[in-house]
Design an enzyme around this catalytic site. Sequence first.
Site, PDB file in Angstrom:
ATOM      1  CE  LYS A   1      42.366  59.049  19.839  1.00 40.92           C
ATOM      2  NZ  LYS A   1      42.722  58.555  21.159  1.00 40.92           N
TER       3      LYS A   1
ATOM      4  CD  GLU B   1      41.609  56.524  17.370  1.00 45.95           C
ATOM      5  OE1 GLU B   1      41.218  55.826  18.315  1.00 45.95           O
ATOM      6  OE2 GLU B   1      42.796  56.814  17.186  1.00 45.95           O
TER       7      GLU B   1
HETATM    8  P1  13P Z   1      48.348  58.079  19.608  1.00 44.36           P
HETATM    9  O1  13P Z   1      48.093  59.473  20.081  1.00 44.36           O
HETATM   10  O2  13P Z   1      49.626  57.494  20.120  1.00 44.36           O
HETATM   11  O3  13P Z   1      48.169  57.954  18.127  1.00 44.36           O
HETATM   12  O4  13P Z   1      47.231  57.187  20.280  1.00 44.36           O
HETATM   13  C1  13P Z   1      45.946  57.643  20.300  1.00 44.36           C
HETATM   14  C2  13P Z   1      45.037  56.501  20.223  1.00 44.36           C
HETATM   15  O5  13P Z   1      44.202  56.337  21.078  1.00 44.36           O
HETATM   16  C3  13P Z   1      45.150  55.588  19.090  1.00 44.36           C
HETATM   17  O6  13P Z   1      44.022  54.778  19.020  1.00 44.36           O
END
Ligand code: 13P
Length: 360
Positions: free
Chosen positions: A237, A195
């Site tokens: 992600k 991510e």
């Molecule tokens: P949000 O969808 O609230 O941005 O959170 C996703 C997430 O896992 C952030 O690390």
Amino acid sequence: MVGQTAAKNLQLKMEQPKMNVQKLIDTAKTLVASDKGLLAIDESSPTCNKRFAKLGIPQTEECRRVYRELIITTPSLCKFISGVILYDETIRQQKKDGTPFVQVITEAEIIPGIKVDIGAKDMAGHPGETITEGLDGLRDRLQEYAQMGARFAKWRAVLTINTNIPSVGSIEANAQALARYAALCQEAGLVPIVEPEVLMTGNHTLEQCGEVTAKVLQTVFQQLYTQRVMLEGMILKPNMVLPGLACPQQATVEEVADATVQCLLRSVPAAVPGIAFLSGGQSGELASAHLNAMNLRFKARLPWALTFSFGRAIQQPALELWQGKESNVSAAQQVLLHRAKCNGSARQGEYKAEMEWTKV
Ligand code: 13P
């Protein structure tokens, strides 16, 4: 079976007998299958407390436990949710009746996962930028989480757009940490959710966000190759490509869909099975509309599944309705399921604004 042949070839090529290639591929595929996506409930305790404080909910470990129990016991959640991301505190918790959360999730036919970074910290020599920490001791922590029943993990890097940032130094350091984390996950049999989040804060344009996101993703994939991460056994992600919150020129849903898909096609190898977006502070409705437009316009032409791994965009309405009260649990679960269902429809390009008036 293409998957099995690919797995065998990879196993031979990578000469890493310890790594269960097929298991990683199967888990990654299951996480992004059909009309499902991921639900992130991995807020750290301080972050969860901040959200509770805004609504006057007591900021205690017990309240956080009760709230997470509400979420994972939502009836029919597995219709739209393939995996739930937990936090270190949560993965060790139990339901009121003593059943471990991991067991509750697994029995609901949902895959449990775990956030393993320890947060984005100020980066030395890089004012306004952060580096995500947590690599020290990670191999042992992953082993423990795997023994507890986790089958995938998450690590979040944070990049901010502002004058002269993000810098090459911060992009490269964060990308390398993501790749080292991903390699360790695969060694432990856990699918890494990679991510790199480019934040919505700032006055940058849609185009600037697209350029920065492409640069970040390309650097991340260079590092994933360098660190020998098996792309078939991971999930990306990313953020959607959006104008900054303070940008005077906001974008239409279709413009966001086009800019995001263009950026991903230029940056993400086809070997990756799925891309699961974070919501990043968008409202639930807008996040669903953006995901829907991407699938509606491009699904048939994309090499990877486009799905969701939302936190706030699924949880927030339920949290606001719950308010920490037992009497609101059932209504909050219905609202949570509704958002999950909307996103399930968005995966098929079948989400419509009218769905917001017809609850599950
Ligand atoms: P949000 O969808 O609230 O941005 O959170 C996703 C997430 O896992 C952030 O690390």
